[in-house]
Design a protein around this motif. Structure first.
Motif, PDB file in Angstrom:
ATOM      1  N   LYS A 230     -46.980   7.012   7.349  1.00 40.32           N
ATOM      2  CA  LYS A 230     -45.462   7.104   7.021  1.00 40.32           C
ATOM      3  C   LYS A 230     -45.204   8.320   6.598  1.00 40.32           C
ATOM      4  CE  LYS A 230     -41.581   4.418   5.191  1.00 40.32           C
ATOM      5  NZ  LYS A 230     -40.663   5.658   4.779  1.00 40.32           N
TER       6      LYS A 230
ATOM      7  N   ASP B 195     -42.931  12.036   5.527  1.00 39.73           N
ATOM      8  CA  ASP B 195     -41.799  12.250   4.667  1.00 39.73           C
ATOM      9  C   ASP B 195     -40.942  13.167   5.231  1.00 39.73           C
ATOM     10  OD1 ASP B 195     -40.031  11.905   2.631  1.00 39.73           O
ATOM     11  OD2 ASP B 195     -41.040  13.151   1.143  1.00 39.73           O
TER      12      ASP B 195
ATOM     13  N   SER C 105     -43.174  19.879   2.905  1.00 40.17           N
ATOM     14  CA  SER C 105     -42.595  18.552   2.219  1.00 40.17           C
ATOM     15  C   SER C 105     -41.046  18.581   2.744  1.00 40.17           C
ATOM     16  CB  SER C 105     -42.450  19.160   0.795  1.00 40.17           C
ATOM     17  OG  SER C 105     -41.735  20.276   0.433  1.00 40.17           O
TER      18      SER C 105
ATOM     19  N   GLU D 119     -45.397   9.661   2.815  1.00 36.36           N
ATOM     20  CA  GLU D 119     -44.855   8.593   1.844  1.00 36.36           C
ATOM     21  C   GLU D 119     -45.744   7.439   1.618  1.00 36.36           C
ATOM     22  OE1 GLU D 119     -40.073   8.228   1.636  1.00 36.36           O
ATOM     23  OE2 GLU D 119     -41.062   7.975   3.810  1.00 36.36           O
TER      24      GLU D 119
ATOM     25  N   LYS E  11     -43.949  -1.475   5.991  1.00 32.68           N
ATOM     26  CA  LYS E  11     -44.116  -0.212   5.343  1.00 32.68           C
ATOM     27  C   LYS E  11     -44.717  -0.663   4.207  1.00 32.68           C
ATOM     28  CE  LYS E  11     -39.313  -0.037   3.955  1.00 32.68           C
ATOM     29  NZ  LYS E  11     -38.050   0.731   3.841  1.00 32.68           N
TER      30      LYS E  11
ATOM     31  N   LYS F  24     -45.545   1.955   1.026  1.00 32.15           N
ATOM     32  CA  LYS F  24     -45.307   3.042   0.333  1.00 32.15           C
ATOM     33  C   LYS F  24     -46.314   3.109  -0.697  1.00 32.15           C
ATOM     34  CE  LYS F  24     -41.260   4.982  -0.113  1.00 32.15           C
ATOM     35  NZ  LYS F  24     -39.809   5.170  -0.181  1.00 32.15           N
TER      36      LYS F  24
ATOM     37  N   ASP G 187     -40.733   9.541  -5.605  1.00 32.97           N
ATOM     38  CA  ASP G 187     -41.769   9.541  -4.445  1.00 32.97           C
ATOM     39  C   ASP G 187     -42.717  10.756  -4.462  1.00 32.97           C
ATOM     40  OD1 ASP G 187     -40.867   7.291  -3.936  1.00 32.97           O
ATOM     41  OD2 ASP G 187     -40.038   7.760  -1.818  1.00 32.97           O
ATOM     42  N   SER G 188     -41.963  11.829  -4.904  1.00 33.18           N
ATOM     43  CA  SER G 188     -42.761  13.131  -4.828  1.00 33.18           C
ATOM     44  C   SER G 188     -42.128  14.280  -5.751  1.00 33.18           C
ATOM     45  CB  SER G 188     -43.324  13.798  -3.189  1.00 33.18           C
ATOM     46  OG  SER G 188     -42.089  13.834  -2.519  1.00 33.18           O
TER      47      SER G 188
ATOM     48  N   ARG H 269     -37.984  13.836  -5.272  1.00 32.65           N
ATOM     49  CA  ARG H 269     -37.735  13.106  -4.067  1.00 32.65           C
ATOM     50  C   ARG H 269     -37.456  11.672  -4.747  1.00 32.65           C
ATOM     51  NH1 ARG H 269     -35.945  12.018   0.762  1.00 32.65           N
ATOM     52  NH2 ARG H 269     -37.466  11.667   2.312  1.00 32.65           N
TER      53      ARG H 269
END
Length: 530
Positions: A226, A228, A285, A374, A396, A398, A487-488, A502
């Motif tokens: 997945k 990003d 990114s 992701e 999904k 994650k 998430d990041s 993020r």
């Protein structure tokens, strides 16, 4: 205008999705053309009135109301349109002359305005309308409804009102223009279903459910990364190419390099990404992609610094052949045959993940901290491509979020239902340990992740701990620690801290932790590309 204003008012105070669907459907069934078509344009964000800008509205109200009083009222109410609609003074006498105040006539009048004429015309309309109607006018004209109704929900209500298939409505929607007369002719049996085979129109995306506890049999499901970026649909018909976002917005103007490179005919589903030098030409990114999102024009420097490409997941049409009824495994075969015909600089294939079993896949997922990943997508091998989320077909999975302990620094009122609460929080981390003279710098902003009860607690803290005010923003005592999940995290030249999160959200309120023990910015920088 009155019926539309009543609809907006009821939608704002309605929480239930089904109740909102019924309100819109009832309105569409009884409202004549073209008013109901223009209402749908407003609800779906398809209404464009370029002469009406927020700055014009603020200048206009300043001419009628004490500016200090207006700003204090705006700070309390939390919404410009609502504040203006309530504070706008009634004229000593109604303006002379008859004016058609229907929704369609009002939009027609606003659509032909120059920016210089807009203040006088809008003021004349506000003088003739009730507060409820003023609110509807300003929300519609400024293009910022924010009433808890998505474009998809409005289209679903239309489909339910006339017993249509919502995916069929979605598929023809982007080939039509407001006020959508052919759509309502079809809905009420006066005309045939509009056709879109010769137009580069949007088709509904197939979406995934989050994977809850439990394992997946990889004999039945295929796994792929997945990525990003942003999910897009690439549509090429008759020599014309368009790019659509997941919400159906046409984003071709922001990515002309990708559109120009696609010379084939078909409809493909993929992830729009930007190449990064540090990644050796691989995906950078999301922060890099963000530099190009939302732009109506892109400079040559922007094209060179942030070259975009699409990592392809699926194929809906091969030429004019509709493949959506085929099983995923068969569409994948067709996609693998299609991709080599495309420019390899701008298009590549999302590769499948090979894993012996679900446990092994979990280990691969946990070890992936690439800046552009992701998590994992799981797709049932025999699934057709169907719009929306269908149970049991796509999932999904994650990767687990990163977390950091941050200190609340500023707060601002929310919008809509949250306009009475301080619900948007800016938080920071230390440049160095406080005992060594470190200071707090903002590292992010969040307005989700907490319960209604926690929102009340946070709002109470803001009101009782305010140390300074900057318009609608309050600075608070630097004493409350928030555990923030994200998430990041990426480098950012736009932020003083040098980093950007993020999807930050509040995961816990750490009343047990002193602010001095919140994380350092250096700790967050160490999470970059983890």
């Amino acid at each position: 205008m009155h019926a539309f204003a009543t609809l907006l008012d009821r939608l704002i105070y309605t929480r239930s999705r089904n109740a909102k669907l019924k309100l819109i459907a009832d309105y569409l069934r009884v409202t004549p053309d073209p008013d109901r078509g223009w209402a749908m344009a407003a609800l779906t964000g398809a209404l464009d009135l370029p002469a009406v800008k927020p700055a014009i509205i603020r200048a206009m109200v300043d001419a009628r109301v004490d500016p200090v009083l207006f700003r204090m009222s705006r700070d309390y109410v939390g919404d410009t349109a609502e504040t203006v609609s309530l504070i706008w003074p009634d004229p000593p006498a109604l303006p002379s002359g008859d004016v058609d105040l229907s929704l369609s006539a009002t939009i027609a009048r606003l659509a032909t305005l120059s920016r210089s004429d807009a203040p006088a015309v809008i003021a004349d309309l506000l003088d003739r309308l009730t507060p409820e109607e003023r609110f509807a006018l300003l929300k519609m004209a400024s293009g910022a409804l924010r009433i808890g109704v998505s474009a998809r929900l409005a289209k679903t209500a239309l489909a339910q009102a006339f017993d249509l298939d919502v995916d069929a409505v979605e598929e023809v929607w982007h080939g039509l223009q407001p006020p959508y007369a052919p759509l309502f002719d079809w809905a009420e049996g006066r005309g045939d279903q509009p056709r879109s085979t010769e137009l580069p129109v949007f088709r509904p995306f197939m979406l995934a459910h989050p994977l809850e506890d439990g394992s997946i049999d990889l004999a039945d499901f295929a796994a792929e990364w997945k990525w990003d970026g942003i999910r897009i649909q690439l549509v090429g018909v008759g020599g014309e190419t368009r790019l659509y976002s997941r919400g159906g917005d046409d984003i071709t103007a922001a990515f002309p390099d990708v559109a120009a490179a696609f010379t084939g005919q078909g409809v493909l589903d993929g992830e729009l990404l930007v190449k990064g030098e540090a990644q050796g030409g691989e995906a950078a990114s999301f922060n890099a992609l963000q530099q190009r999102l939302g732009r109506k024009q892109v400079s040559a420097k922007m094209l060179a610094d942030y070259p975009a490409f699409v990592r392809l997941y699926d194929i809906l049409f091969d030429g004019t052949e509709d493949l959506r009824e085929l099983a995923w495994r068969d569409r994948r075969t067709r996609l693998e045959a299609f991709v080599p015909r495309l420019d390899p600089v701008r298009f590549d294939l999302s590769h499948l993940i090979e894993a012996a079993d679900f446990e092994a896949l979990g280990q691969i997922r946990d070890g992936a901290r690439d800046a552009a990943i992701e998590g994992v997508m799981l797709k049932r091998r025999d699934s057709p491509y169907v719009g929306g989320r269908r149970v049991g077909l796509w999932y999904k999975w994650k990767r687990d979020p990163l977390t950091a302990d941050c200190v609340m620094m500023y707060a601002q009122r929310g919008s809509g239902k949250r306009s009475s609460f301080y619900s948007d929080y800016t938080f920071g981390c230390w440049t160095a340990p406080p005992e060594q003279g470190g200071e707090l710098l903002p590292v992010g902003k969040a307005y989700s992740g907490f319960t209604d009860a926690e929102l009340k607690d946070l709002d109470r803290f803001v009101r009782t701990s305010t140390v300074n005010r900057f318009g609608p923003v309050r600075e608070v005592e630097k004493t409350l620690v928030l555990e923030v999940a994200f998430d990041s995290i990426h480098e950012s030249k736009r932020h003083k801290s040098g980093i950007a999160m993020r999807f930050p959200r509040i995961s816990r309120i750490r009343t047990d932790k002193p602010a001095e023990e919140a994380d350092l910015i250096a700790t967050l920088k160490g999470m970059i590309a983890i």
